[in-house]
Design a protein around this motif. Structure first.
Motif, PDB file in Angstrom:
ATOM      1  N   THR A 105       0.835  -1.197   0.000  1.00  0.00           N
ATOM      2  CA  THR A 105       0.000   0.000   0.000  1.00  0.00           C
ATOM      3  C   THR A 105       0.869   1.247   0.000  1.00  0.00           C
ATOM      4  N   PHE A 106       1.890   1.272   0.848  1.00  0.00           N
ATOM      5  CA  PHE A 106       2.801   2.413   0.911  1.00  0.00           C
ATOM      6  C   PHE A 106       3.490   2.622  -0.438  1.00  0.00           C
ATOM      7  N   ALA A 107       3.947   1.543  -1.054  1.00  0.00           N
ATOM      8  CA  ALA A 107       4.618   1.636  -2.359  1.00  0.00           C
ATOM      9  C   ALA A 107       3.678   2.192  -3.424  1.00  0.00           C
ATOM     10  N   THR A 108       2.441   1.738  -3.422  1.00  0.00           N
ATOM     11  CA  THR A 108       1.467   2.234  -4.390  1.00  0.00           C
ATOM     12  C   THR A 108       1.190   3.719  -4.165  1.00  0.00           C
ATOM     13  N   ILE A 109       1.066   4.107  -2.919  1.00  0.00           N
ATOM     14  CA  ILE A 109       0.824   5.521  -2.596  1.00  0.00           C
ATOM     15  C   ILE A 109       1.992   6.380  -3.063  1.00  0.00           C
ATOM     16  N   THR A 110       3.223   5.930  -2.833  1.00  0.00           N
ATOM     17  CA  THR A 110       4.373   6.719  -3.284  1.00  0.00           C
ATOM     18  C   THR A 110       4.384   6.839  -4.805  1.00  0.00           C
ATOM     19  N   ASP A 111       3.958   5.786  -5.496  1.00  0.00           N
ATOM     20  CA  ASP A 111       3.842   5.866  -6.960  1.00  0.00           C
ATOM     21  C   ASP A 111       2.792   6.904  -7.364  1.00  0.00           C
ATOM     22  N   LEU A 112       1.692   6.944  -6.624  1.00  0.00           N
ATOM     23  CA  LEU A 112       0.625   7.904  -6.927  1.00  0.00           C
ATOM     24  C   LEU A 112       1.045   9.348  -6.621  1.00  0.00           C
ATOM     25  N   VAL A 113       1.933   9.520  -5.647  1.00  0.00           N
ATOM     26  CA  VAL A 113       2.403  10.858  -5.279  1.00  0.00           C
ATOM     27  C   VAL A 113       3.279  11.446  -6.386  1.00  0.00           C
ATOM     28  N   GLU A 114       4.058  10.614  -7.053  1.00  0.00           N
ATOM     29  CA  GLU A 114       5.083  11.101  -7.983  1.00  0.00           C
ATOM     30  C   GLU A 114       4.615  12.158  -8.985  1.00  0.00           C
ATOM     31  N   PRO A 115       3.480  11.982  -9.674  1.00  0.00           N
ATOM     32  CA  PRO A 115       3.073  13.035 -10.619  1.00  0.00           C
ATOM     33  C   PRO A 115       2.784  14.383  -9.947  1.00  0.00           C
ATOM     34  N   PHE A 116       2.520  14.358  -8.643  1.00  0.00           N
ATOM     35  CA  PHE A 116       2.207  15.570  -7.891  1.00  0.00           C
ATOM     36  C   PHE A 116       3.429  16.115  -7.147  1.00  0.00           C
ATOM     37  N   ASN A 117       4.536  15.384  -7.192  1.00  0.00           N
ATOM     38  CA  ASN A 117       5.742  15.714  -6.426  1.00  0.00           C
ATOM     39  C   ASN A 117       6.636  16.636  -7.256  1.00  0.00           C
ATOM     40  N   LYS A 118       6.194  17.879  -7.414  1.00  0.00           N
ATOM     41  CA  LYS A 118       6.878  18.839  -8.282  1.00  0.00           C
ATOM     42  C   LYS A 118       8.266  19.218  -7.781  1.00  0.00           C
ATOM     43  N   LYS A 119       8.487  19.091  -6.467  1.00  0.00           N
ATOM     44  CA  LYS A 119       9.774  19.483  -5.898  1.00  0.00           C
ATOM     45  C   LYS A 119      10.752  18.316  -5.800  1.00  0.00           C
ATOM     46  N   GLY A 120      10.308  17.111  -6.177  1.00  0.00           N
ATOM     47  CA  GLY A 120      11.197  15.959  -6.111  1.00  0.00           C
ATOM     48  C   GLY A 120      11.571  15.556  -4.695  1.00  0.00           C
ATOM     49  N   VAL A 121      10.664  15.754  -3.775  1.00  0.00           N
ATOM     50  CA  VAL A 121      10.898  15.426  -2.366  1.00  0.00           C
ATOM     51  C   VAL A 121      11.028  13.913  -2.211  1.00  0.00           C
ATOM     52  N   GLU A 122      12.023  13.474  -1.434  1.00  0.00           N
ATOM     53  CA  GLU A 122      12.159  12.046  -1.141  1.00  0.00           C
ATOM     54  C   GLU A 122      11.023  11.648  -0.207  1.00  0.00           C
ATOM     55  N   LEU A 123      10.299  10.603  -0.580  1.00  0.00           N
ATOM     56  CA  LEU A 123       9.116  10.209   0.188  1.00  0.00           C
ATOM     57  C   LEU A 123       9.475   9.196   1.260  1.00  0.00           C
ATOM     58  N   THR A 124       9.034   9.484   2.485  1.00  0.00           N
ATOM     59  CA  THR A 124       9.182   8.572   3.611  1.00  0.00           C
ATOM     60  C   THR A 124       7.836   8.492   4.321  1.00  0.00           C
ATOM     61  N   GLU A 125       7.782   7.657   5.339  1.00  0.00           N
ATOM     62  CA  GLU A 125       6.559   7.563   6.156  1.00  0.00           C
ATOM     63  C   GLU A 125       6.188   8.921   6.743  1.00  0.00           C
TER      64      GLU A 125
END
Length: 81
Positions: free
Chosen positions: A7-27
């Motif tokens: 679930t976390f992996a899928t959510i991080t994939d979904l965040v990517e198109p919205f992650n304009k600043k290229g922030v590293e995603l963590t919990e």
């Protein structure tokens, strides 16, 4: 991989198109602070999550979700409800 990890992996994939600043995603990555999303971005992202997992995230739940990890926990609860 556990259901929660998937679930976390899928959510991080979904965040990517919205992650304009290229922030590293963590919990602990916050939507408002780290990703600097406005309300329109949040609504678009929530719709993508709801579609992906076939769930409904209420406005009350959204108000309590501040981090990617909290969202993964909420999705897990909604998937089993």
């Amino acid at each position: 991989m556990s259901d929660r990890a998937a679930t976390f992996a899928t959510i991080t994939d979904l965040v990517e198109p919205f992650n304009k600043k290229g922030v590293e995603l963590t919990e602990a990555t916050t939507f408002a602070g780290d990703l600097e999303w406005d309300s329109l971005t949040v609504m678009d992202f929530v719709a993508a999550v709801e579609d992906e997992f076939d769930i409904v995230i209420t406005m009350n739940m959204q108000a309590d979700i501040e981090t990617v990890g909290q969202l993964a926990d909420a999705v897990e609860k909604l998937k089993t409800a």
